[in-house]
Write a protein that holds these residues in place. Structure first.
Motif, short mmCIF file in Angstrom:
data_model
loop_
_atom_site.label_atom_id
_atom_site.label_comp_id
_atom_site.label_asym_id
_atom_site.label_seq_id
_atom_site.Cartn_x
_atom_site.Cartn_y
_atom_site.Cartn_z
N SER A 52 0.87 -1.18 0.00
CA SER A 52 0.00 0.00 0.00
C SER A 52 0.90 1.22 0.00
CB SER A 52 -0.90 0.01 1.23
OG SER A 52 -1.77 -1.11 1.22
N THR A 53 0.41 2.32 -0.49
CA THR A 53 1.25 3.50 -0.65
C THR A 53 0.65 4.69 0.08
OG1 THR A 53 2.16 2.79 -2.78
CG2 THR A 53 2.19 5.15 -2.32
N ALA A 54 1.51 5.44 0.75
CA ALA A 54 1.10 6.71 1.34
C ALA A 54 1.17 7.77 0.25
CB ALA A 54 2.02 7.07 2.50
N ALA A 76 -9.40 5.00 -0.52
CA ALA A 76 -8.33 5.84 0.05
C ALA A 76 -8.66 6.18 1.49
CB ALA A 76 -8.15 7.11 -0.77
N CYS A 77 -7.76 5.83 2.40
CA CYS A 77 -7.97 6.13 3.82
C CYS A 77 -7.17 7.38 4.18
CB CYS A 77 -7.52 4.95 4.68
SG CYS A 77 -7.80 5.20 6.45
N ARG A 78 -7.85 8.35 4.72
CA ARG A 78 -7.18 9.58 5.15
C ARG A 78 -6.17 9.28 6.26
NH1 ARG A 78 -10.04 14.77 4.54
NH2 ARG A 78 -8.97 15.37 6.45
N MET A 79 -5.04 9.96 6.19
CA MET A 79 -4.10 9.97 7.31
C MET A 79 -4.18 11.36 7.93
SD MET A 79 -0.70 7.83 6.22
CE MET A 79 -0.32 8.86 4.79
N GLY A 119 -2.10 12.87 4.06
CA GLY A 119 -1.96 11.99 2.90
C GLY A 119 -3.06 10.96 2.93
N TYR A 120 -3.01 10.04 1.97
CA TYR A 120 -4.00 8.96 1.89
C TYR A 120 -3.26 7.64 1.76
CZ TYR A 120 -7.21 12.74 0.48
OH TYR A 120 -7.95 13.90 0.42
N MET A 121 -3.72 6.63 2.47
CA MET A 121 -3.20 5.28 2.27
C MET A 121 -4.09 4.56 1.28
SD MET A 121 -0.37 4.56 3.76
CE MET A 121 -0.48 2.80 3.37
N VAL A 122 -3.47 4.06 0.21
CA VAL A 122 -4.22 3.36 -0.83
C VAL A 122 -3.45 2.09 -1.20
CG1 VAL A 122 -5.38 3.57 -3.06
CG2 VAL A 122 -4.87 5.63 -1.75
N GLU A 123 -4.15 0.99 -1.32
CA GLU A 123 -3.51 -0.25 -1.77
C GLU A 123 -3.07 -0.09 -3.23
OE1 GLU A 123 -6.05 -3.74 0.14
OE2 GLU A 123 -7.17 -1.86 -0.09
N HIS A 304 15.53 6.56 -9.46
CA HIS A 304 15.87 6.60 -8.03
C HIS A 304 15.05 5.57 -7.27
CE1 HIS A 304 12.08 8.78 -8.05
NE2 HIS A 304 12.62 9.65 -8.89
N GLY A 305 15.72 4.71 -6.54
CA GLY A 305 15.06 3.76 -5.66
C GLY A 305 15.49 4.06 -4.24
N VAL A 306 14.55 4.33 -3.34
CA VAL A 306 14.89 4.78 -1.99
C VAL A 306 14.30 3.83 -0.95
CG1 VAL A 306 15.03 7.19 -2.70
CG2 VAL A 306 12.85 6.29 -1.83
N HIS A 307 14.80 3.97 0.29
CA HIS A 307 14.27 3.20 1.41
C HIS A 307 12.83 3.65 1.66
CE1 HIS A 307 13.88 1.54 5.44
NE2 HIS A 307 15.01 0.89 5.29
N PRO A 308 11.93 2.71 2.00
CA PRO A 308 10.52 3.08 2.17
C PRO A 308 10.20 3.74 3.51
CG PRO A 308 10.80 0.74 2.58
CD PRO A 308 12.14 1.25 2.12
N VAL A 309 11.23 4.14 4.27
CA VAL A 309 11.00 4.65 5.62
C VAL A 309 9.99 5.80 5.67
CG1 VAL A 309 13.00 6.19 5.49
CG2 VAL A 309 12.13 5.50 7.73
N ALA A 310 10.01 6.67 4.68
CA ALA A 310 9.09 7.81 4.69
C ALA A 310 7.94 7.64 3.71
CB ALA A 310 9.85 9.10 4.38
N GLY A 311 7.88 6.49 3.03
CA GLY A 311 6.79 6.23 2.11
C GLY A 311 6.74 7.20 0.93
N GLN A 312 7.92 7.67 0.48
CA GLN A 312 7.93 8.71 -0.54
C GLN A 312 8.36 8.23 -1.92
OE1 GLN A 312 6.98 12.06 -0.30
NE2 GLN A 312 6.08 11.32 1.59
#
Length: 418
Positions: A52-54, A76-79, A119-123, A304-312
């Motif tokens: 799922s993605t933020a 989409a779930c609100r954060m 943000g929104y969490m969406v699968e 660019h491939g980054v660590h998912p720590v910030a979901g960005q």
């Protein structure tokens, strides 16, 4: 020899970033074709991508502007709140281990009623389905399954030959096919980066109680884990393990996996049940040395491939797509060659610093928090406590995380490409 197909842009990769770019470029009046080795329909299966993605609030504006909002909103779930805490042991997510924590609230930047969330969490499968529907409706050409065999460029055009012998030509080829990008390799663009020796473990659970639209990010010496709210009282769990342990978890029985979850997440997941398959993804950093080459541009994980720590990660890729589409649409409107070096350099200058700065920042963030060295722990806890107490600084962090700072492409402001 088969007839040569002519397009304005050939896009290698029909994933999330590639499909979003195709829609944006088509909105800008450009004729595009997407090529992907996976059948397009296969990307919609629940087993294809369990993540799922933020989606940052500015990125959701882009999806709205591309016509995806109506299809995505029910999923989409609100954060509205993000709670970041620092701990020494598993099972502490429901009771902060120290007074040093960060709390971000949407009310501070969006107003108390009717404002945008953080943000929104969406699968991902929901995003893929919405993109596929929009791509079909827009009449965008898709060749899938099809594999790029070679990419050749000259002064006036790029030529792509597929594994089945088909030949396509266009002024520009866009590499959007991920970290192993064939287009990037064909352009001779090198990457810098390293593996973390860790894997991201991903699972979806149904919670025993309402999550309240709160996203939890918790840091342990072994790495971060996140409990991210989804619709229908579910949550996406994302945490880091050593690669060996991650693979063992993927192959473990359901009972063993659930027992590990309870040890890892403790009281917070009391009553939670795992739904659907679980996934394990190796973690690494990869940054292309340049975003463009003659007749070639890179976007998303190809760049660019980054660590998912910030979901960005996906947010960065979608911002690439928005910026490139805007540059190309404007160039086409002015009668310029969209694959010319002067045009592509505008895109590279727009996105180069932002991508490099974010990648370096995420890497430093992971290294700062993934240890239990006393002086470093003290420094970061003091820093977290300070940020939490300084309203303007806290709001600046939220605006940055929401992708609402800097020179935004039109799509991220909720406007059409042209």
């Amino acid at each position: 020899m088969s007839e040569i197909e002519r397009h304005d842009i050939i896009i290698a990769g029909a994933g999330l970033t590639g499909a979003a770019f195709a829609l944006a470029a088509a909105q800008g009046g450009l004729k595009v074709v997407m090529i992907d080795p996976q059948p397009f329909d296969a990307q919609l299966a629940p087993t294809f991508d369990g993540r799922s993605t933020a989606i940052a609030f500015s990125t959701f504006r882009m999806l709205d502007a591309l016509g995806l909002g109506e299809a995505l909103r029910p999923h989409a779930c609100r954060m509205d709140h993000i709670l970041v805490t620092d701990g020494r042991r598993p099972g502490a997510a429901s009771r902060p281990a120290s007074p040093a924590f960060l709390r971000f609230d949407a009310e501070e930047i969006g107003g108390r009623t009717g404002g945008e969330p953080l943000g929104y969490m969406v699968e991902n499968r929901r995003i893929r389905a919405a993109l596929a529907q929009a791509v079909t409706a827009a009449g965008i050409a898709v060749r899938a399954p099809a594999a790029v065999a070679t990419v050749a460029t000259d002064a006036g055009r790029a030529t792509v030959t597929l594994a089945d012998g088909a030949v396509l030509t266009a002024p520009l080829v866009v590499g959007a096919e991920g970290r192993g990008s064939i287009v990037r390799r064909a352009a001779g663009i090198e990457t810098v980066g390293w593996a973390y020796g860790q894997s991201g473990v991903v699972a979806t659970v149904r919670l025993g109680r309402d999550h309240g639209n709160v996203a939890h990010e918790y840091f342990l010496p072994g790495g971060p884990f996140a409990i991210l709210p989804l619709t229908d009282q579910r949550a996406s769990l994302v945490w880091t393990e050593t690669t060996r342990r991650g693979e063992a978890l993927r192959d473990a029985s359901d009972a063993a996996f659930h027992a590990h979850l309870m040890r890892r997440f403790g009281e917070f997941l009391d009553g939670a049940t795992v739904e659907g398959p679980r996934f394990v993804y190796p973690l690494s950093l990869s940054l292309a040395e340049t975003l463009v080459a003659p007749r070639i541009a890179l976007i998303g994980d190809a760049a660019h491939g980054v660590h998912p720590v910030a979901g960005q990660g996906l947010n960065m890729g979608l911002k690439d797509a928005a910026a490139l589409a805007e540059v190309l649409a404007e160039a086409a409107r002015l009668g310029e060659d969209i694959g010319a070096e002067t045009v592509l350099d505008r895109y590279a200058r727009w996105r180069r610093f932002d991508n490099a700065a974010l990648a370096a920042g995420f890497d430093a963030f992971v290294r700062l928090f993934s240890n239990d060295i006393a002086p470093i722990r003290l420094a970061r806890d003091l820093g977290m406590a300070a940020v939490n107490r300084i309203g303007p600084l806290r709001r600046a962090f939220m605006q940055e995380a929401g992708g609402a700072t800097g020179d935004l492409p039109r799509l991220l402001r909720g406007e059409a490409v042209v």
